[in-house]
Design an enzyme around this catalytic site. Structure first.
Site, PDB file in Angstrom:
ATOM      1  N   ILE A  97     -16.960   8.703  21.876  1.00  0.00           N
ATOM      2  CA  ILE A  97     -15.790   8.071  21.247  1.00  0.00           C
ATOM      3  C   ILE A  97     -15.053   9.094  20.376  1.00  0.00           C
ATOM      4  CG2 ILE A  97     -15.005   6.164  19.804  1.00  0.00           C
ATOM      5  CD1 ILE A  97     -16.362   5.183  22.340  1.00  0.00           C
TER       6      ILE A  97
ATOM      7  N   CYS B 291      -9.022  12.162  10.167  1.00  0.00           N
ATOM      8  CA  CYS B 291     -10.125  12.259   9.207  1.00  0.00           C
ATOM      9  C   CYS B 291     -11.167  13.185   9.839  1.00  0.00           C
ATOM     10  CB  CYS B 291     -10.699  10.885   8.904  1.00  0.00           C
ATOM     11  SG  CYS B 291     -11.430  10.127  10.334  1.00  0.00           S
TER      12      CYS B 291
ATOM     13  N   ARG C 292      -7.247   4.690   6.758  1.00  0.00           N
ATOM     14  CA  ARG C 292      -6.461   4.640   7.984  1.00  0.00           C
ATOM     15  C   ARG C 292      -6.454   3.256   8.606  1.00  0.00           C
ATOM     16  NH1 ARG C 292      -7.929   4.782  12.523  1.00  0.00           N
ATOM     17  NH2 ARG C 292      -6.164   6.038  13.207  1.00  0.00           N
TER      18      ARG C 292
ATOM     19  N   ASP D 118     -20.524   4.150  15.380  1.00  0.00           N
ATOM     20  CA  ASP D 118     -20.768   4.039  13.934  1.00  0.00           C
ATOM     21  C   ASP D 118     -22.245   4.038  13.590  1.00  0.00           C
ATOM     22  OD1 ASP D 118     -17.946   1.841  13.237  1.00  0.00           O
ATOM     23  OD2 ASP D 118     -18.092   3.973  13.658  1.00  0.00           O
TER      24      ASP D 118
ATOM     25  N   ARG E  79     -17.384   3.155   0.613  1.00  0.00           N
ATOM     26  CA  ARG E  79     -16.324   2.544   1.425  1.00  0.00           C
ATOM     27  C   ARG E  79     -16.887   1.439   2.310  1.00  0.00           C
ATOM     28  NH1 ARG E  79     -12.527   6.476   4.542  1.00  0.00           N
ATOM     29  NH2 ARG E  79     -11.785   4.388   4.999  1.00  0.00           N
TER      30      ARG E  79
ATOM     31  N   ARG F 226      -7.666  10.857  15.403  1.00  0.00           N
ATOM     32  CA  ARG F 226      -7.356   9.421  15.217  1.00  0.00           C
ATOM     33  C   ARG F 226      -5.902   9.103  15.603  1.00  0.00           C
ATOM     34  NH1 ARG F 226     -11.494   7.445  11.797  1.00  0.00           N
ATOM     35  NH2 ARG F 226     -11.093   5.422  12.715  1.00  0.00           N
TER      36      ARG F 226
ATOM     37  N   LYS G 154     -17.261  -5.039   7.214  1.00  0.00           N
ATOM     38  CA  LYS G 154     -16.065  -4.318   6.757  1.00  0.00           C
ATOM     39  C   LYS G 154     -15.005  -4.300   7.860  1.00  0.00           C
ATOM     40  CE  LYS G 154     -15.924   0.329   7.083  1.00  0.00           C
ATOM     41  NZ  LYS G 154     -14.791   0.924   7.781  1.00  0.00           N
ATOM     42  N   ASN G 155     -15.442  -4.010   9.083  1.00  0.00           N
ATOM     43  CA  ASN G 155     -14.466  -3.817  10.152  1.00  0.00           C
ATOM     44  C   ASN G 155     -13.936  -5.118  10.746  1.00  0.00           C
ATOM     45  OD1 ASN G 155     -14.694  -1.151   9.638  1.00  0.00           O
ATOM     46  ND2 ASN G 155     -15.926  -0.658  11.449  1.00  0.00           N
TER      47      ASN G 155
HETATM   48  C1  EPZ Z   1     -12.573   1.217  14.593  1.00  0.00           C
HETATM   49  O1  EPZ Z   1     -11.681   2.297  14.371  1.00  0.00           O
HETATM   50  C2  EPZ Z   1     -13.526   1.233  13.419  1.00  0.00           C
HETATM   51  N1  EPZ Z   1     -12.786   1.059  12.169  1.00  0.00           N
HETATM   52  C3  EPZ Z   1     -14.283   2.556  13.377  1.00  0.00           C
HETATM   53  O2  EPZ Z   1     -15.242   2.444  12.322  1.00  0.00           O
HETATM   54  C4  EPZ Z   1     -15.041   2.708  14.690  1.00  0.00           C
HETATM   55  O3  EPZ Z   1     -15.699   3.959  14.688  1.00  0.00           O
HETATM   56  C5  EPZ Z   1     -14.045   2.643  15.858  1.00  0.00           C
HETATM   57  O4  EPZ Z   1     -13.312   1.407  15.810  1.00  0.00           O
HETATM   58  C6  EPZ Z   1     -14.739   2.718  17.211  1.00  0.00           C
HETATM   59  O5  EPZ Z   1     -15.654   1.680  17.320  1.00  0.00           O
HETATM   60  C7  EPZ Z   1     -12.344  -0.178  11.839  1.00  0.00           C
HETATM   61  O6  EPZ Z   1     -12.527  -1.139  12.567  1.00  0.00           O
HETATM   62  C8  EPZ Z   1     -11.637  -0.297  10.522  1.00  0.00           C
HETATM   63  P1  EPZ Z   1     -10.597   3.074  18.068  1.00  0.00           P
HETATM   64  P2  EPZ Z   1     -10.385   2.456  15.330  1.00  0.00           P
HETATM   65  O7  EPZ Z   1      -9.137   2.923  18.124  1.00  0.00           O
HETATM   66  O8  EPZ Z   1      -9.926   1.149  15.807  1.00  0.00           O
HETATM   67  C9  EPZ Z   1      -9.033   6.747  20.486  1.00  0.00           C
HETATM   68  C10 EPZ Z   1     -16.388   3.092  10.398  1.00  0.00           C
HETATM   69  O9  EPZ Z   1     -17.189   4.016  10.196  1.00  0.00           O
HETATM   70  N2  EPZ Z   1      -7.695   6.202  20.253  1.00  0.00           N
HETATM   71  O10 EPZ Z   1     -11.455   2.026  18.665  1.00  0.00           O
HETATM   72  O11 EPZ Z   1      -9.425   3.345  14.635  1.00  0.00           O
HETATM   73  C11 EPZ Z   1      -9.721   7.214  19.196  1.00  0.00           C
HETATM   74  O12 EPZ Z   1      -9.323   8.526  18.871  1.00  0.00           O
HETATM   75  C12 EPZ Z   1     -15.131   3.353  11.210  1.00  0.00           C
HETATM   76  O13 EPZ Z   1     -16.517   1.911   9.969  1.00  0.00           O
HETATM   77  C13 EPZ Z   1      -6.623   6.752  20.957  1.00  0.00           C
HETATM   78  O14 EPZ Z   1      -6.783   7.675  21.742  1.00  0.00           O
HETATM   79  O15 EPZ Z   1     -11.026   3.260  16.530  1.00  0.00           O
HETATM   80  C14 EPZ Z   1     -11.174   7.126  19.573  1.00  0.00           C
HETATM   81  O16 EPZ Z   1     -11.515   8.283  20.293  1.00  0.00           O
HETATM   82  C15 EPZ Z   1     -15.022   4.814  11.637  1.00  0.00           C
HETATM   83  N3  EPZ Z   1      -5.379   6.231  20.747  1.00  0.00           N
HETATM   84  C16 EPZ Z   1     -11.235   5.914  20.503  1.00  0.00           C
HETATM   85  O17 EPZ Z   1      -9.893   5.696  20.944  1.00  0.00           O
HETATM   86  C17 EPZ Z   1      -5.164   5.185  19.894  1.00  0.00           C
HETATM   87  O18 EPZ Z   1      -4.007   4.743  19.756  1.00  0.00           O
HETATM   88  C18 EPZ Z   1     -11.718   4.636  19.846  1.00  0.00           C
HETATM   89  O19 EPZ Z   1     -10.989   4.507  18.647  1.00  0.00           O
HETATM   90  C19 EPZ Z   1      -6.261   4.650  19.199  1.00  0.00           C
HETATM   91  C20 EPZ Z   1      -7.519   5.171  19.393  1.00  0.00           C
END
Ligand code: EPZ
Length: 420
Positions: free
Chosen positions: A329, A116, A92, A307, A399, A121, A22-23
């Site tokens: 995370i 969420c 998102r 995840d 999802r 996020r 998915k991701n």
């Molecule tokens: C991706 O989300 C995945 N989703 C998430 O999977 C996964 O949990 C996450 O990466 C971490 O591995 C998809 O790929 C569609 P991040 P993403 O930006 O990219 C912080 C699932 O269950 N952050 O890597 O949105 C954030 O708050 C989903 O399949 C900032 O601070 O996650 C988090 O603490 C849930 N500023 C950390 O970084 C930003 O601009 C990692 O988030 C962006 C993120």
């Protein structure tokens, strides 16, 4: 709304084939906005989220249809540049259309994604990255409006307080591939899904090096052409099925899995005493002996995946000993704790830690899914629990897990759907 009902206590046995990731498919579908040529994406799971992204592509002028795991995409009319709130607010990850729209059209208007249950996020890193490429950004009535006369390559540090960001890396990479000059993304995400996106972009004619490492280098090109690509297997679905075999003391052959993407999970499970037999694209998981409690801390790849945190908590809740699970995370990603405790688990939350004292057996109960991976965790708990578990709001599960009921039923699970 439907609920999923599971009669626990069955040892799962048999074979299961993992669907496409998915991701990986979500940013790769978004990347087709970088060309007007036709693209063909194979190995696409039929999920709520993939269908949402397909609807977003259609709203932006693409024709896109998912047929038997294949999405054929072409440009119907001039690509729009507005991704509207209705669609983005349901998923998102749709925010990853920002980079390709800006890259191709030099303008984008994308609804800010909501938070969420697993966390606020933020998108500050996404905006920092595209600003560094020369975009002007305005936030107006819940939309990010980005414009650029020209996108120019730059050296961008993209690490945040929680480390690297998967979708921020994706967005910046997709904006940079058509920029003038060279972009270096430092503290880039190394997840296999980011690598898969980079591989697709390279097939489209992009010049990218270092994908899978914290330093990604992109040499801008004038245009990208169409390409055909097969999505990598979903390592999180595979990890979930591995835990399903262990928590039910079963014996499952998992096909279409790349164990190289599951290093941290395999390391933890082998430390707990699980025997996993790996081949290049399959994994045989047979419960042999009682596992021992282990500690887990989630980290950016190649660390233990956030995840898989909720699913691991289910396994640890029925494993003798004390397991400390630390979420680095998304420190609030513990909505599943209260639901597992309703099933008799002994879990205590202490800030970013959950202290799990393993018990002999969970008892089935009505529980509520709060997010995608929490619903997977509750399904695992229900498979192991004594009696019946009913999981409401299973649209969360739909999802990210393709045909999950059929897959579990084929493994012998007593699982069915009921109206809420
Ligand atoms: C991706 O989300 C995945 N989703 C998430 O999977 C996964 O949990 C996450 O990466 C971490 O591995 C998809 O790929 C569609 P991040 P993403 O930006 O990219 C912080 C699932 O269950 N952050 O890597 O949105 C954030 O708050 C989903 O399949 C900032 O601070 O996650 C988090 O603490 C849930 N500023 C950390 O970084 C930003 O601009 C990692 O988030 C962006 C993120």
């Amino acid at each position: 709304m439907d609920k999923l009902v599971i009669e626990g206590g069955v040892k799962l046995k048999g074979e299961v084939t993992i669907s496409g990731a998915k991701n990986a498919v979500l940013p790769i579908l978004a990347a087709t906005l970088l060309t007007d040529d036709a693209c063909i994406i194979k190995g696409v799971p039929d999920l709520r989220d993939t269908n949402t992204m397909i609807r977003i592509l259609r709203s932006l002028g693409k024709s896109a249809d998912l047929e038997k795991g294949i999405v054929s995409i072409s440009t119907l009319k001039k690509t729009g540049y507005v991704a509207d709130y209705k669609l983005v607010s349901t998923m998102r990850a749709s925010f990853c259309v920002l980079g390709p729209l800006l890259g191709k059209l030099k303008k984008a208007k994308v609804s800010l994604p909501g938070g969420c249950v697993i966390g606020v996020r933020p998108v500050d890193l996404h905006l920092k990255g595209i600003k560094a490429l020369g975009a002007d950004i305005n936030i107006e009535s819940g939309y990010v409006i980005a414009k650029a006369q020209e996108l120019k390559g730059n050296h961008i540090y993209l690490g945040g307080v929680y480390g690297s960001s998967v979708l921020a890396t994706d967005n910046v990479m997709m904006a940079a591939v058509l920029a003038n000059g060279k972009t270096v993304i430092e503290s880039a995400a190394c997840e296999p899904e980011v690598v898969d996106l980079a591989e697709f972009l390279v097939k489209m004619g992009a010049k990218i090096k270092g994908q899978g490492t914290p330093i990604i280098e992109i040499e801008g090109v004038k245009r990208l052409h169409g390409a055909t690509h097969t999505i990598i297997p979903d390592r999180i679905e595979a990890g979930t099925m591995i835990l399903a075999a262990l928590i039910t003391r079963g014996d499952i052959l998992i096909k279409n899995v790349s164990y190289k993407h599951l290093g941290a999970l395999i390391d933890r499970l082998e430390e707990a005493g699980a025997g996993l037999v790996k081949t290049d694209n399959s994994m045989h998981v047979r419960y042999k002996n009682e596992l021992k409690a282990i500690n887990v801390t989630t980290l950016p790849y190649p660390g233990f995946p956030t995840d898989m945190q909720a699913q691991m908590m289910s396994l640890m809740s029925v494993t003798p000993g004390i397991s400390v699970i630390t979420e680095k995370i998304y420190p609030d990603r513990f909505m599943h704790v209260a639901e597992l405790n309703r099933m008799g688990a002994h879990i205590q939350r202490e800030g970013p830690h959950a202290i799990v004292e393993g018990i002999k057996e969970l008892s089935g109960a009505p529980v509520m899914a709060s997010d995608l991976r929490a619903s997977a965790c509750l399904a695992l708990a229900g498979l192991a629990a004594k009696g019946k578990t009913s999981i409401s709001r299973i649209y969360h599960l739909e999802r990210g897990y393709e045909n999950i009921e059929e897959k579990l039923e084929k493994l012998g699970a007593k699982v069915w759907r009921e109206k809420e």
